[in-house]
Design an enzyme around this catalytic site. Structure first.
Site, PDB file in Angstrom:
ATOM      1  N   HIS A 251     -33.749  -4.514  43.767  1.00 16.79           N
ATOM      2  CA  HIS A 251     -32.688  -5.347  44.619  1.00 16.79           C
ATOM      3  C   HIS A 251     -32.515  -5.223  46.003  1.00 16.79           C
ATOM      4  O   HIS A 251     -31.627  -4.726  46.210  1.00 16.79           O
ATOM      5  CB  HIS A 251     -30.785  -4.629  43.649  1.00 16.79           C
ATOM      6  CG  HIS A 251     -30.075  -5.974  43.529  1.00 16.79           C
ATOM      7  ND1 HIS A 251     -29.079  -5.557  43.189  1.00 16.79           N
ATOM      8  CD2 HIS A 251     -29.457  -6.762  44.600  1.00 16.79           C
ATOM      9  CE1 HIS A 251     -28.444  -6.414  43.417  1.00 16.79           C
ATOM     10  NE2 HIS A 251     -28.508  -6.751  44.588  1.00 16.79           N
TER      11      HIS A 251
ATOM     12  N   GLY B 298     -23.563 -14.294  44.182  1.00 15.13           N
ATOM     13  CA  GLY B 298     -22.765 -14.945  45.113  1.00 15.13           C
ATOM     14  C   GLY B 298     -21.080 -14.424  44.184  1.00 15.13           C
ATOM     15  O   GLY B 298     -21.718 -13.121  43.827  1.00 15.13           O
TER      16      GLY B 298
ATOM     17  N   HIS C  17     -32.589  -8.782  48.350  1.00 17.66           N
ATOM     18  CA  HIS C  17     -32.460  -9.841  48.272  1.00 17.66           C
ATOM     19  C   HIS C  17     -32.970 -10.821  50.047  1.00 17.66           C
ATOM     20  O   HIS C  17     -32.801 -10.693  50.770  1.00 17.66           O
ATOM     21  CB  HIS C  17     -30.931 -10.817  48.742  1.00 17.66           C
ATOM     22  CG  HIS C  17     -29.414 -10.471  47.865  1.00 17.66           C
ATOM     23  ND1 HIS C  17     -29.405 -11.776  46.802  1.00 17.66           N
ATOM     24  CD2 HIS C  17     -29.591  -9.409  47.570  1.00 17.66           C
ATOM     25  CE1 HIS C  17     -29.105 -11.867  45.724  1.00 17.66           C
ATOM     26  NE2 HIS C  17     -28.528  -9.899  46.765  1.00 17.66           N
TER      27      HIS C  17
ATOM     28  N   GLU D  41     -19.131  -5.381  41.063  1.00 16.38           N
ATOM     29  CA  GLU D  41     -18.784  -4.995  42.646  1.00 16.38           C
ATOM     30  C   GLU D  41     -17.588  -5.627  42.874  1.00 16.38           C
ATOM     31  O   GLU D  41     -17.309  -4.383  43.296  1.00 16.38           O
ATOM     32  CB  GLU D  41     -20.380  -5.664  42.586  1.00 16.38           C
ATOM     33  CG  GLU D  41     -20.459  -5.477  44.560  1.00 16.38           C
ATOM     34  CD  GLU D  41     -21.274  -7.113  45.065  1.00 16.38           C
ATOM     35  OE1 GLU D  41     -21.412  -8.023  44.158  1.00 16.38           O
ATOM     36  OE2 GLU D  41     -21.786  -6.942  46.628  1.00 16.38           O
TER      37      GLU D  41
ATOM     38  N   HIS E  98     -25.268  -9.684  38.618  1.00 16.45           N
ATOM     39  CA  HIS E  98     -24.300  -8.842  39.726  1.00 16.45           C
ATOM     40  C   HIS E  98     -23.555  -8.892  38.572  1.00 16.45           C
ATOM     41  O   HIS E  98     -22.715 -10.142  38.566  1.00 16.45           O
ATOM     42  CB  HIS E  98     -24.400  -9.997  40.709  1.00 16.45           C
ATOM     43  CG  HIS E  98     -25.725  -9.822  41.467  1.00 16.45           C
ATOM     44  ND1 HIS E  98     -26.572 -10.231  41.976  1.00 16.45           N
ATOM     45  CD2 HIS E  98     -24.998  -8.565  42.913  1.00 16.45           C
ATOM     46  CE1 HIS E  98     -27.160  -9.913  43.225  1.00 16.45           C
ATOM     47  NE2 HIS E  98     -26.973  -9.202  44.180  1.00 16.45           N
TER      48      HIS E  98
HETATM   49  O1  LIG Z   1     -23.976  -8.456  46.671  1.00 17.34           O
HETATM   50  C1  LIG Z   1     -24.036  -9.519  46.574  1.00 17.34           C
HETATM   51  N1  LIG Z   1     -23.178  -9.743  45.575  1.00 17.34           N
HETATM   52  C2  LIG Z   1     -23.262 -10.499  45.427  1.00 17.34           C
HETATM   53  N2  LIG Z   1     -24.483 -12.354  45.638  1.00 17.34           N
HETATM   54  C3  LIG Z   1     -24.727 -11.577  46.890  1.00 17.34           C
HETATM   55  C4  LIG Z   1     -25.273 -10.601  47.165  1.00 17.34           C
HETATM   56  N3  LIG Z   1     -25.683 -10.384  48.379  1.00 17.34           N
HETATM   57  C5  LIG Z   1     -26.013 -11.366  48.034  1.00 17.34           C
HETATM   58  N4  LIG Z   1     -25.557 -12.538  47.088  1.00 17.34           N
HETATM   59  C6  LIG Z   1     -25.866 -13.913  47.427  1.00 17.34           C
HETATM   60  O2  LIG Z   1     -27.215 -13.908  46.789  1.00 17.34           O
HETATM   61  C7  LIG Z   1     -28.117 -15.484  47.127  1.00 17.34           C
HETATM   62  C8  LIG Z   1     -29.085 -15.320  46.870  1.00 17.34           C
HETATM   63  O3  LIG Z   1     -29.922 -14.500  47.571  1.00 17.34           O
HETATM   64  C9  LIG Z   1     -27.138 -15.263  48.804  1.00 17.34           C
HETATM   65  O4  LIG Z   1     -27.354 -16.091  48.905  1.00 17.34           O
HETATM   66  C10 LIG Z   1     -26.091 -13.993  48.759  1.00 17.34           C
HETATM   67  O5  LIG Z   1     -25.174 -15.919  48.380  1.00 17.34           O
HETATM   68 ZN   LIG Z   2     -27.325  -8.363  45.284  1.00 18.59          ZN
END
Ligand SMILES: O=c1[nH]cnc2c1ncn2[C@@H]1O[C@H](CO)[C@@H](O)[C@H]1O
Ligand SMILES: [Zn+2]
Length: 366
Positions: free
Chosen positions: A23, A185, A25, A215, A212
């Site tokens: 995990h 998101g 990004h 969280e 996701h």
């Molecule tokens: O921890 C998280 N929870 C939810 N969305 C996230 C998290 N980290 C990043 N992104 C979202 O995923 C998109 C694509 O990579 C990022 O642009 C961000 O908006």
């Molecule tokens: Zn994430």
């Protein structure tokens, strides 16, 4: 004959240990210097003008206690990832940085739909990122360092309406380095079931996905992700702890959902530092990582966003070692958990466990 000595568990030693990352990004892991250079090249204004200031700005702004505010920082990284050069460079450097940290296998994700501002289409956005991965992997191989394999997950934004399209994109690229699909998101107000047709499409295609869930929102999100959408893994999933009661004597009682997650060995992609920043947990000491690990959930250690959390896999593991007193064998178990849960074909997972992970930890354990 003397027994081989156990290597002291320090961060430099941890960097030499083989690690697996599920995990991470792509748009949350840029080098601050690269953000500055790319912004300069495309005339984009950033909130800070030097490398240390920008690094601090990302970390401090992400330290918001709210997922929504945490996510606002991505506007600046996404803005500089709109061109073939920008995408390839960020992807290549991601591979180099993970390899330098001792990661041997990684699944890195991003949302192609956010990279169409300067005229690229979805397919070419994915092609440029894959090209950057290949270039990074070759550079690591050529340097004689421990090889790294990096695969791509395609994310759909849960507030948008392109998930079916992104699922189809994932399947179209399944033989070219894309191994799975995800939604990310803001979680509150955007339940996984909103994207049911994308998940049904993935299942019909025998393709993998993670969601996701659990969280910024609790058990209902996890329940939907599993029971309605059929997710293979949970992105974070940390709120599963709400379905576990711990008595004063330490005895834990699991509810139906927690039992199901554990029984089915559904992998939890836990991201300790990120969870503290978004307020999913108060402090690292209060993170349920250790409770879940002791109850033998399939826990994995992840970075989420290396730039926003100013972290690496080695740092995340070291923080867990300092907080919960883990040793090499625990870290090996978390790493094997992650490798077992990867969206890579079974024979390749086994090969990495037997030929890379186990021998790597055997040297450190002594
Ligand atoms: O921890 C998280 N929870 C939810 N969305 C996230 C998290 N980290 C990043 N992104 C979202 O995923 C998109 C694509 O990579 C990022 O642009 C961000 O908006
Ligand atoms: Zn994430």
């Amino acid at each position: 004959m003397t027994e081989p000595a156990t290597t002291t568990l320090t961060e430099p030693a941890l960097r030499t240990a083989p690690k697996v990352l599920l995990h991470d990004h792509l748009d949350g892991g840029l080098r601050p210097g690269t953000v500055l250079e790319l912004a300069d090249a495309c005339g984009y204004r950033l909130p800070a003008g030097t490398e240390p200031e920008l690094a601090r700005w990302f970390r401090d702004s992400a330290d918001s206690g709210s997922l929504e505010r945490y996510l606002e920082t991505f506007a600046h990284t996404v803005a500089v990832m709109q061109t073939p050069d920008g995408l390839e460079r960020v992807a290549r450097e991601c591979v180099l940085d993970l390899a330098a940290d001792g990661v041997v296998y990684a699944e890195v994700r991003f949302a192609p739909e956010q990279h169409l501002e300067r005229g690229l289409d979805l397919d070419s956005v994915v092609e440029h990122v894959l090209e950057g991965f290949r270039s990074g992997e070759s550079a690591v191989e050529a340097s004689g360092a421990q090889p790294i394999r990096v695969r791509l997950l395609l994310t759909a934004m849960r507030h948008a309406a392109r998930s079916r399209e992104i699922a189809e994109l994932t399947v179209r690229f399944r033989d070219r380095g894309v191994v799975g699909f995800d939604i990310a998101g803001a979680e509150a107000g955007y339940p996984p079931s909103r994207h049911l047709d994308a998940f049904e499409y993935m299942r019909a295609a025998n393709a993998h996905f993670t969601i996701h869930a659990g969280e910024a929102f609790g058990l209902p999100s996890i329940h939907e992700a599993i029971a309605f959408c059929g997710t293979d893994r949970l992105g974070h999933g940390v709120r599963i702890v709400d379905d576990i009661t711990v008595a004063e004597d330490g005895t834990a009682t699991l509810g139906l959902l927690a039992n199901y997650v554990r029984d089915k060995r559904i992998p939890l992609e836990l991201c300790p530092s990120s969870n503290v920043q978004t307020g999913a947990v108060d402090t690292l000491e209060r993170h349920p990582f250790d409770l879940l690990a002791r109850l033998r959930f399939r826990v994995t250690v992840n970075t989420d966003n290396r730039l926003m959390s100013d972290t690496t896999m080695s740092k995340e593991m070291m923080r867990l070692v300092e907080t919960f007193g883990y040793g090499w064998s625990d870290l090996e178990r978390f790493t094997i958990n992650a490798m077992k849960s990867a969206f890579l074909p079974f024979d390749q997972r086994l090969e990495l466990i037997d030929n890379v992970i186990k021998p790597g930890y055997a040297v450190l354990i002594g």
